[in-house]
Design a protein around this motif. Sequence first.
Motif, mmCIF file in Angstrom:
data_model
loop_
_atom_site.group_PDB
_atom_site.id
_atom_site.type_symbol
_atom_site.label_atom_id
_atom_site.label_comp_id
_atom_site.label_asym_id
_atom_site.label_seq_id
_atom_site.Cartn_x
_atom_site.Cartn_y
_atom_site.Cartn_z
ATOM 1 N N UNK A 1 4.346 23.653 -1.201
ATOM 2 C CA UNK A 1 3.263 22.676 -1.122
ATOM 3 C C UNK A 1 3.733 21.389 -0.451
ATOM 4 N N UNK A 2 2.832 20.797 0.306
ATOM 5 C CA UNK A 2 3.020 19.423 0.790
ATOM 6 C C UNK A 2 2.138 18.533 -0.077
ATOM 7 N N UNK A 3 2.750 17.550 -0.711
ATOM 8 C CA UNK A 3 2.040 16.612 -1.579
ATOM 9 C C UNK A 3 2.099 15.243 -0.915
ATOM 10 N N UNK A 4 0.941 14.683 -0.611
ATOM 11 C CA UNK A 4 0.865 13.417 0.118
ATOM 12 C C UNK A 4 0.796 12.257 -0.869
ATOM 13 N N UNK A 5 1.635 11.279 -0.649
ATOM 14 C CA UNK A 5 1.575 10.031 -1.392
ATOM 15 C C UNK A 5 1.462 8.879 -0.401
ATOM 16 N N UNK A 6 1.177 7.698 -0.909
ATOM 17 C CA UNK A 6 0.966 6.566 0.004
ATOM 18 C C UNK A 6 1.277 5.272 -0.710
ATOM 19 N N UNK A 7 1.790 4.306 0.057
ATOM 20 C CA UNK A 7 1.963 2.978 -0.509
ATOM 21 C C UNK A 7 0.600 2.294 -0.534
ATOM 22 N N UNK A 8 0.435 1.264 -1.356
ATOM 23 C CA UNK A 8 -0.882 0.622 -1.472
ATOM 24 C C UNK A 8 -1.353 0.056 -0.139
ATOM 25 N N UNK A 9 -2.664 0.048 0.026
ATOM 26 C CA UNK A 9 -3.269 -0.533 1.223
ATOM 27 C C UNK A 9 -4.576 -1.194 0.797
ATOM 28 N N UNK A 10 -4.792 -2.417 1.276
ATOM 29 C CA UNK A 10 -5.957 -3.189 0.854
ATOM 30 C C UNK A 10 -7.227 -2.707 1.537
ATOM 31 N N UNK A 11 -8.302 -2.623 0.757
ATOM 32 C CA UNK A 11 -9.639 -2.436 1.293
ATOM 33 C C UNK A 11 -10.370 -3.774 1.334
ATOM 34 N N UNK A 12 -10.122 -4.623 0.328
ATOM 35 C CA UNK A 12 -10.737 -5.943 0.241
ATOM 36 C C UNK A 12 -9.733 -6.885 -0.394
ATOM 37 N N UNK A 13 -9.606 -8.093 0.148
ATOM 38 C CA UNK A 13 -8.628 -9.055 -0.368
ATOM 39 C C UNK A 13 -9.309 -10.385 -0.653
ATOM 40 N N UNK A 14 -8.628 -11.211 -1.444
ATOM 41 C CA UNK A 14 -9.154 -12.535 -1.753
ATOM 42 C C UNK A 14 -9.164 -13.392 -0.492
ATOM 43 N N UNK A 15 -10.123 -14.311 -0.445
ATOM 44 C CA UNK A 15 -10.237 -15.235 0.689
ATOM 45 C C UNK A 15 -10.258 -16.663 0.164
#
Length: 1039
Positions: free
Chosen positions: A315-329
């Motif tokens: 199996x290939x298991x995909x992981x990811x570091x965090x990535x912002x969808x919305x951030x404070x302004x």
Amino acid sequence: MGGAAGFVRTSLAVVALLAWCQAQSSTRSYGPVFEEQPAHTLFPEGSAEEKVTLACRARASPPATYRWKMNGTEIKVEPDSRYRLVAGDLVISNPVKAKDAGSYQCVASNSRGTVVSREASLRFGFLQEFSAEERDPVKITEGWGVMFACSPPPHYPGLSYRWLLNEFPNFIPADGRRFVSQTTGNLYIAKTEASDLGNYSCFATSHIDFITKSVFSKFSRLSLAAEDARQYAPSIKARFPADTYALAGQMVTLECFAFGNPVPRIKWRKLDGSQSSKWIGSEPLLQIQDVGFEDEGTYECEAENTKGRDTHQGRIIIQAQPEWLKVITDTEADIGSDLRWMSCVFCHGEPVPFLFFSSNGFILLFAQNRIEVSGGELRFSKLVLEDSGMYQCVAENKHGTVYASAELTVQALAPDFRLSPVKRLIPAARSGKVIIPCQPRAAPKATVLWTKGTELLVNSSRVTITADGTLILQNISKSDEGKYTCFAENFMGKANSTGILSVRDATKITLAPSSADINVGENLTLQCHASHDPTMDLTFTWSLDDFPIDLDRSEGHYRRASAKEAIGDLSIFNTQLRHSGRYTCTAQTVVDSASESATLTVRGPPGPPGGVVVRDIGDTTVQLSWSRGFDNHSPIARYIVEARTLLSSKWKQMRTNPVNIEGNAETAQVVNLIPWMDYEFRVLASNILGVGEPSLPSSKIRTKEAAPTVAPSGLGGGGGAPNELIINWTPTLRDYQNGDGFGYILSFRKKGTQGWLTARVPHAESLHYVYRNESIGPYTPFEVKIKAYNRKGEGPESLTAIVYSAEEEPKVAPFRVMAKAVLSSEMDVSWEPVEQGDMTGVLLGYEIRYWKDGGKEEAADRVRTAGLVTSAHVTGLHPNTKYHVSVRAYNRAGTGPPSPSTNVTTTKPPPKRPPGNISWTFSGSTVSIKWDPVVAKADESAVTGYKMLYRQDSHSAPTLYLASKSRIDIPVPEDFTHAFVQIRVTGPGGDGTPAEVHILRNSGTSMMVEDSVTRPVPHAALITTNSVVMLALIRYLEL
């Protein structure tokens, strides 16, 4: 007294707040914003570099100051320490792994707040030497597979691997039979051969930025026992892990290699999905570029040869570091107000990231005083000035950490109309409505009052003051004209702003648009005229179903029909179905507007049918049903059914039952489908105006299986080893397999015999079969047939083809071989051909072998001819040398026995000395050229004559003259001025070295010229030694 003291305290607070506000507004200040943050750094141990620099730069006003942390502890930057700050960068002198390896963060601060950078690691790269211990020799039976373990030395980071055979730089190529794992460094040989004998060493290389270091192991000796020619099925030896974890966006590499005889082929497939376009397949490797979550799943490697197959799954298991969808302004809020600061939302991260906040560098893990942390947002109650500062949102998992920063500014301001005063002149339409905003800048929010002149306004049937301070006047008359003043006040102070209301005539539509009904592609004009107050400008706008029409972005469909101010007609060109709807014309001035509407109906081809459903699935038929779509104001006449397979993205019209599907039908049978094929279907409706848009595709279905109906094509074969019959064919395409468990049945027999032999070959990808039998003679014709089979049965047989068994080397030799010397370095060879009846294969040509007297035939030079020619011209020989020559016939199996050898001696070389003392004399239209004769030396061939190449200028073609003596007369034109001449000797050994001269007409006189090669040149202007020019002349016409 108590009341007086409270008043004094309140007044002082107001004065302090006013001073703070003035200081804030005097210059535009803001908190630190990172422009450059530290990055992960790899420092090579033993590098000549004496320092490491971690970058950090922030934009801030006033400018930021910087601090650094290592593993969470602040670094003390002192004058004599190894740490220095250059602007915001941290410079580490003489870095040492034991002291400096770790995680670093930059902290930037100013009076507005503090922010912390992302973490950056400093690691040290190294590669030690291989163990000095001798490696054990390996002995294996030839034909079996073997693995050499690399056992690399301690290192960081990863290495690339190659293997040496016997000596540097003789690297072993990855050729399908041999494979070097870039995971372990091990060398795998699927099937050993005699050429593999030797000494093997693992060569490991580390790449760290600009430094490359390589080390190699002790050699291990491979020796081979007697060959085992038996074939055996594949056995996978290099396996990828059962679970491979990969980061999204990176490249994933899976390795798979097998032992086997014949050498196995490697195939890859994804068991729970289709092959991605990002795959880069190269047999032992499967590489997936820019891997994403859609690539997660189970993958299978299959090794196959003619003896069987072996598989491995993982199996290939995909992981990811965090990535912002919305951030404070950055946010501004009033003092004393409540704030719900919508802040950070991450779009993905695996494992799920941990989310937290910090304020000016200090972590906020739970509710503190008036601050509440809830999920991805911060909530403040009753904001105070001290809440101002820099806030950061942090999301982290084991693969990384991301930061988002923003500044919160808490404001305290007295009401101020300078940025948004009440409009000085406020026009309004008679009997209409006017809205007058009151929006002073104030913190906290101001209390608002309105007056007309000296009259205080309150809410009534015609007057409304909204909660935000806006004044609304309705049913306006001339008596409402006058001055209107807004008064605003908070605990910081008060202010007011005044405007004058002026009443104007109302706007009216005088000619309204009319409803219309047209066909797609036709043109139309909708009329709209209006009257208005002459003191104001009038504008027209149009909307379609309440959406404004932008004439500049209408792709030429909409255009104003008139430039007159009171006419707003709209022209519509090349109308489309989307132009149907309710059109509204609005005539507008700055004080009011009037509108009228009309309906436009556009008739066109039908809209897409809906809900295509597939049922009653057979092997060549299915039943479709659908729902009726929009007829777009013209009755539907008929339906068309289209389909596509997974093998082709192109839609094709299908045959149906009934052939013509009437417009009132909502079901039909699709016929003549391919069994065991994946299909999608769609339906299109048509009327007298054309064919409409297609429906959405149906869900994918697969027709039922059936026995094959087409025989495989491309039947042929031949070649191979002795006693073998090789049969080839073209693998059957997926379109014609009709079912699972597909394979081939071969029938073959020696031509002229009765009984047929049969063989079953599994797998649709198979393309050849090898039949071995000691009784098979060389180049024996066989009759061969083929048919396909699957789980449902067998298909029809192909036509019979004739295939020959493997050839053997020719058994007879050419005869009457003759060799004749031509010049000093060439010879002609001729022979009598072998009889075709004596051949054990297809004659491809003859091989001429020639070697010097005293040499060995095994080291002979070779020249091959193609076809049935019985002579050859051999070049590149040595002058005055005796050669032995023999000839052999050859076919695809090899070369036959040699003919009896014959002898030939090449001629001596031509004289090296060129003609000298060249002179010329002009006489009318003739030039006479003379030179000293050349006498051959004892080791040179005789001189039989001379060749002269003559060219009048650089643009004319050269002319060749032959002379038996040392002079020649050449005709020249009357206007002759100059010419280029080459003179050389010729004889049995060929042509000699040329003498090169440039002849000039000089008042009819002659001029002697020294030899241009052996003596100095007295008149450089008359003698050309330009080798480029003369070499071009020589190559133009070989002498």
